[in-house]
Design a protein around this motif. Sequence first.
Motif, PDB file in Angstrom:
ATOM      1  N   LYS A  76     -56.356 -26.060  67.679  1.00 32.01           N
ATOM      2  CA  LYS A  76     -56.656 -25.036  68.675  1.00 32.01           C
ATOM      3  C   LYS A  76     -56.890 -23.704  67.960  1.00 32.01           C
ATOM      4  O   LYS A  76     -56.330 -23.424  66.901  1.00 32.01           O
ATOM      5  N   TRP A  77     -57.726 -22.876  68.564  1.00 30.92           N
ATOM      6  CA  TRP A  77     -58.215 -21.672  67.888  1.00 30.92           C
ATOM      7  C   TRP A  77     -57.069 -20.782  67.425  1.00 30.92           C
ATOM      8  O   TRP A  77     -57.066 -20.268  66.293  1.00 30.92           O
ATOM      9  N   ASP A  78     -56.061 -20.590  68.297  1.00 36.89           N
ATOM     10  CA  ASP A  78     -54.978 -19.676  67.907  1.00 36.89           C
ATOM     11  C   ASP A  78     -54.063 -20.266  66.842  1.00 36.89           C
ATOM     12  O   ASP A  78     -53.249 -19.551  66.251  1.00 36.89           O
ATOM     13  N   SER A  79     -54.186 -21.575  66.576  1.00 37.79           N
ATOM     14  CA  SER A  79     -53.440 -22.182  65.471  1.00 37.79           C
ATOM     15  C   SER A  79     -54.181 -22.053  64.150  1.00 37.79           C
ATOM     16  O   SER A  79     -53.563 -22.133  63.078  1.00 37.79           O
ATOM     17  N   LEU A  80     -55.486 -21.859  64.226  1.00 36.22           N
ATOM     18  CA  LEU A  80     -56.315 -21.839  63.023  1.00 36.22           C
ATOM     19  C   LEU A  80     -56.627 -20.445  62.501  1.00 36.22           C
ATOM     20  O   LEU A  80     -56.849 -20.262  61.305  1.00 36.22           O
ATOM     21  N   SER A  81     -56.665 -19.459  63.393  1.00 36.24           N
ATOM     22  CA  SER A  81     -57.168 -18.143  62.987  1.00 36.24           C
ATOM     23  C   SER A  81     -56.360 -17.029  63.630  1.00 36.24           C
ATOM     24  O   SER A  81     -56.313 -16.911  64.862  1.00 36.24           O
ATOM     25  N   HIS A  82     -55.747 -16.209  62.785  1.00 40.22           N
ATOM     26  CA  HIS A  82     -54.972 -15.074  63.289  1.00 40.22           C
ATOM     27  C   HIS A  82     -55.677 -13.753  63.061  1.00 40.22           C
ATOM     28  O   HIS A  82     -55.238 -12.719  63.581  1.00 40.22           O
ATOM     29  N   GLN A  83     -56.746 -13.782  62.290  1.00 45.51           N
ATOM     30  CA  GLN A  83     -57.561 -12.584  62.067  1.00 45.51           C
ATOM     31  C   GLN A  83     -59.026 -12.983  62.082  1.00 45.51           C
ATOM     32  O   GLN A  83     -59.390 -14.086  61.680  1.00 45.51           O
ATOM     33  N   ALA A  84     -59.861 -12.064  62.522  1.00 44.45           N
ATOM     34  CA  ALA A  84     -61.291 -12.349  62.624  1.00 44.45           C
ATOM     35  C   ALA A  84     -61.855 -12.783  61.274  1.00 44.45           C
ATOM     36  O   ALA A  84     -61.610 -12.147  60.245  1.00 44.45           O
ATOM     37  N   GLY A  85     -62.576 -13.888  61.292  1.00 44.94           N
ATOM     38  CA  GLY A  85     -63.242 -14.371  60.082  1.00 44.94           C
ATOM     39  C   GLY A  85     -62.348 -15.105  59.108  1.00 44.94           C
ATOM     40  O   GLY A  85     -62.820 -15.543  58.056  1.00 44.94           O
ATOM     41  N   GLU A  86     -61.059 -15.265  59.416  1.00 47.20           N
ATOM     42  CA  GLU A  86     -60.124 -15.933  58.515  1.00 47.20           C
ATOM     43  C   GLU A  86     -59.542 -17.178  59.181  1.00 47.20           C
ATOM     44  O   GLU A  86     -59.099 -17.120  60.327  1.00 47.20           O
ATOM     45  N   TYR A  87     -59.553 -18.290  58.440  1.00 45.52           N
ATOM     46  CA  TYR A  87     -59.032 -19.548  58.956  1.00 45.52           C
ATOM     47  C   TYR A  87     -58.046 -20.154  57.974  1.00 45.52           C
ATOM     48  O   TYR A  87     -58.247 -20.088  56.765  1.00 45.52           O
ATOM     49  N   ASP A  88     -57.001 -20.736  58.534  1.00 45.60           N
ATOM     50  CA  ASP A  88     -56.022 -21.489  57.743  1.00 45.60           C
ATOM     51  C   ASP A  88     -56.044 -22.933  58.253  1.00 45.60           C
ATOM     52  O   ASP A  88     -55.518 -23.241  59.319  1.00 45.60           O
ATOM     53  N   PHE A  89     -56.665 -23.805  57.494  1.00 46.42           N
ATOM     54  CA  PHE A  89     -56.816 -25.203  57.886  1.00 46.42           C
ATOM     55  C   PHE A  89     -55.719 -26.104  57.321  1.00 46.42           C
ATOM     56  O   PHE A  89     -55.811 -27.327  57.450  1.00 46.42           O
ATOM     57  N   SER A  90     -54.697 -25.531  56.701  1.00 43.01           N
ATOM     58  CA  SER A  90     -53.742 -26.355  55.958  1.00 43.01           C
ATOM     59  C   SER A  90     -53.052 -27.389  56.849  1.00 43.01           C
ATOM     60  O   SER A  90     -52.952 -28.572  56.477  1.00 43.01           O
ATOM     61  N   HIS A 109     -59.665 -31.369  68.803  1.00 46.07           N
ATOM     62  CA  HIS A 109     -59.277 -30.753  70.080  1.00 46.07           C
ATOM     63  C   HIS A 109     -58.778 -29.333  69.832  1.00 46.07           C
ATOM     64  O   HIS A 109     -57.763 -29.158  69.168  1.00 46.07           O
ATOM     65  N   THR A 110     -59.441 -28.331  70.304  1.00 47.16           N
ATOM     66  CA  THR A 110     -60.671 -28.296  71.076  1.00 47.16           C
ATOM     67  C   THR A 110     -61.435 -27.062  70.627  1.00 47.16           C
ATOM     68  O   THR A 110     -60.815 -26.086  70.200  1.00 47.16           O
ATOM     69  N   LEU A 111     -62.751 -27.051  70.733  1.00 50.99           N
ATOM     70  CA  LEU A 111     -63.546 -25.963  70.178  1.00 50.99           C
ATOM     71  C   LEU A 111     -63.701 -24.781  71.131  1.00 50.99           C
ATOM     72  O   LEU A 111     -63.481 -23.634  70.740  1.00 50.99           O
ATOM     73  N   VAL A 112     -64.101 -25.028  72.373  1.00 48.97           N
ATOM     74  CA  VAL A 112     -64.390 -23.928  73.306  1.00 48.97           C
ATOM     75  C   VAL A 112     -63.528 -24.103  74.549  1.00 48.97           C
ATOM     76  O   VAL A 112     -63.722 -25.033  75.334  1.00 48.97           O
ATOM     77  N   TRP A 113     -62.579 -23.205  74.719  1.00 51.81           N
ATOM     78  CA  TRP A 113     -61.618 -23.254  75.816  1.00 51.81           C
ATOM     79  C   TRP A 113     -61.295 -21.814  76.190  1.00 51.81           C
ATOM     80  O   TRP A 113     -61.356 -20.900  75.350  1.00 51.81           O
ATOM     81  N   HIS A 114     -60.905 -21.621  77.440  1.00 53.60           N
ATOM     82  CA  HIS A 114     -60.519 -20.271  77.872  1.00 53.60           C
ATOM     83  C   HIS A 114     -59.083 -19.946  77.476  1.00 53.60           C
ATOM     84  O   HIS A 114     -58.664 -18.790  77.554  1.00 53.60           O
ATOM     85  N   ASP A 115     -58.341 -20.951  77.059  1.00 61.94           N
ATOM     86  CA  ASP A 115     -56.927 -20.773  76.709  1.00 61.94           C
ATOM     87  C   ASP A 115     -56.752 -20.903  75.195  1.00 61.94           C
ATOM     88  O   ASP A 115     -57.680 -21.241  74.470  1.00 61.94           O
ATOM     89  N   SER A 116     -55.538 -20.634  74.712  1.00 58.09           N
ATOM     90  CA  SER A 116     -55.193 -20.733  73.284  1.00 58.09           C
ATOM     91  C   SER A 116     -56.159 -19.935  72.411  1.00 58.09           C
ATOM     92  O   SER A 116     -56.543 -20.360  71.318  1.00 58.09           O
ATOM     93  N   LEU A 117     -56.537 -18.753  72.885  1.00 59.53           N
ATOM     94  CA  LEU A 117     -57.385 -17.865  72.105  1.00 59.53           C
ATOM     95  C   LEU A 117     -56.513 -16.899  71.302  1.00 59.53           C
ATOM     96  O   LEU A 117     -55.521 -16.384  71.821  1.00 59.53           O
ATOM     97  N   PRO A 118     -56.862 -16.644  70.052  1.00 62.23           N
ATOM     98  CA  PRO A 118     -56.106 -15.662  69.270  1.00 62.23           C
ATOM     99  C   PRO A 118     -56.190 -14.269  69.898  1.00 62.23           C
ATOM    100  O   PRO A 118     -57.149 -13.955  70.616  1.00 62.23           O
ATOM    101  N   ALA A 119     -55.211 -13.454  69.590  1.00 63.35           N
ATOM    102  CA  ALA A 119     -55.195 -12.097  70.136  1.00 63.35           C
ATOM    103  C   ALA A 119     -56.454 -11.338  69.750  1.00 63.35           C
ATOM    104  O   ALA A 119     -57.009 -10.576  70.555  1.00 63.35           O
ATOM    105  N   TRP A 120     -56.954 -11.559  68.530  1.00 70.39           N
ATOM    106  CA  TRP A 120     -58.118 -10.802  68.096  1.00 70.39           C
ATOM    107  C   TRP A 120     -59.370 -11.181  68.888  1.00 70.39           C
ATOM    108  O   TRP A 120     -60.246 -10.325  69.104  1.00 70.39           O
ATOM    109  N   VAL A 121     -59.462 -12.425  69.320  1.00 69.22           N
ATOM    110  CA  VAL A 121     -60.599 -12.827  70.155  1.00 69.22           C
ATOM    111  C   VAL A 121     -60.528 -12.116  71.499  1.00 69.22           C
ATOM    112  O   VAL A 121     -61.534 -11.571  71.991  1.00 69.22           O
ATOM    113  N   LYS A 122     -59.363 -12.112  72.103  1.00 69.01           N
ATOM    114  CA  LYS A 122     -59.201 -11.444  73.396  1.00 69.01           C
ATOM    115  C   LYS A 122     -59.529  -9.956  73.309  1.00 69.01           C
ATOM    116  O   LYS A 122     -60.058  -9.365  74.252  1.00 69.01           O
TER     117      LYS A 122
END
Length: 366
Positions: A76-90, A109-122
């Motif tokens: 989920k997006w908020d598990s992968l990225s906490h800052q814009a342009g940065e991803y932690d796939f570990s 699971h899952t690419l485009v969802w209205h939920d589990s968005l990182p704070a920076w996306v919001k």
Amino acid sequence: MNRRDFVKVLGVSAMAGWASLEARAQAAVAPLKELADQKRLMFGSCLALKYFNQSPAYKELFLSQCDIATPELHMKWDSLSHQAGEYDFSNADQFVAFCAANRIKVRGHTLVWHDSLPAWVKQKISPETAKTMMLDHIHAVAGHFAGKLYSWDVVNEALDPGSQRPDGLRASPWLQDIGVDYIEQAFRATAAADPKALLVWNENYLEVSNGFGDAKRKAMLSQLDGLLARGVPIHGIGLEAHLRSDQANVLGDASYEVFLGELAKRGMKIFITELDIQDTSLPVDVGARDKAIADLYRKFLTASLRQPAVRGVITWGLSDSFTWISGYRPRKDGLPVRPLPFDANCQPKPAYYAIAEALEAAPRRA
């Protein structure tokens, strides 16, 4: 698998209460993934790897029962990225590696969802930024795992009749800031980033035969017709199937089977993707609760699996020891919830046998 091995897989000591365990083992059937495979189906569950550290018995159970897995949180997006342009796939990479080593297919699971968005996306999403943000995310994540996954849930929960829109789409940030074609863009981008993956639209409440569910079904078929006519690469539909015990009268009826047939006519592979049953309205008595839940599993899955386009059943957890329902919708009496096929000690419950019966009754896929 013999009876003693079955007990061992469930993580239960054969020295304690052997008489009752022997009775269970005598009634035991093959692991669910084996029953499913006999009908050319898949069976699996969601998973967070931390559960294995908390319960070695759960790891044994998972490996014995599942040949497909959905990361509960890791992708989920908020598990992968906490800052814009940065991803932690570990963590997600560890999940994929574990599944690969054990020949378990992975549902992204899952690419485009209205939920589990990182704070920076919001904070940053707007009509000017939303399309680029969505497409960049798909490129980064689907591209990272390209060729490694069985499927992607490309869009998740995109429908909501409560939005009061004629098209039935949810008034999500993606719809509001990109427009109605965001679904098409998401599927095309995912196909480009990971061309070997099966691309799925995952949706809730399509299982329920009432006014809300009927409106969702109508919107889904209408959206599919338009998207497929434009050549959008949608390969499958996921039915979440987070069910409630009080829905027994509106699940698994003829209109549901007609809907599955309509999806099949459109060439869709169908998956039950997040199956569990909430027991908050059921009696205190464990026997009565377990029977009611098993009956609903049997009814719903028997109806679902009669449709040959249904290719897999994925529960949202295997054991009552690890279920989101404990926090999301706990019982008011404080008793532990019992929504899944195995209890908190990884022992099979009536729900397990009901699922097994539905798999055994299913027609074999071509």
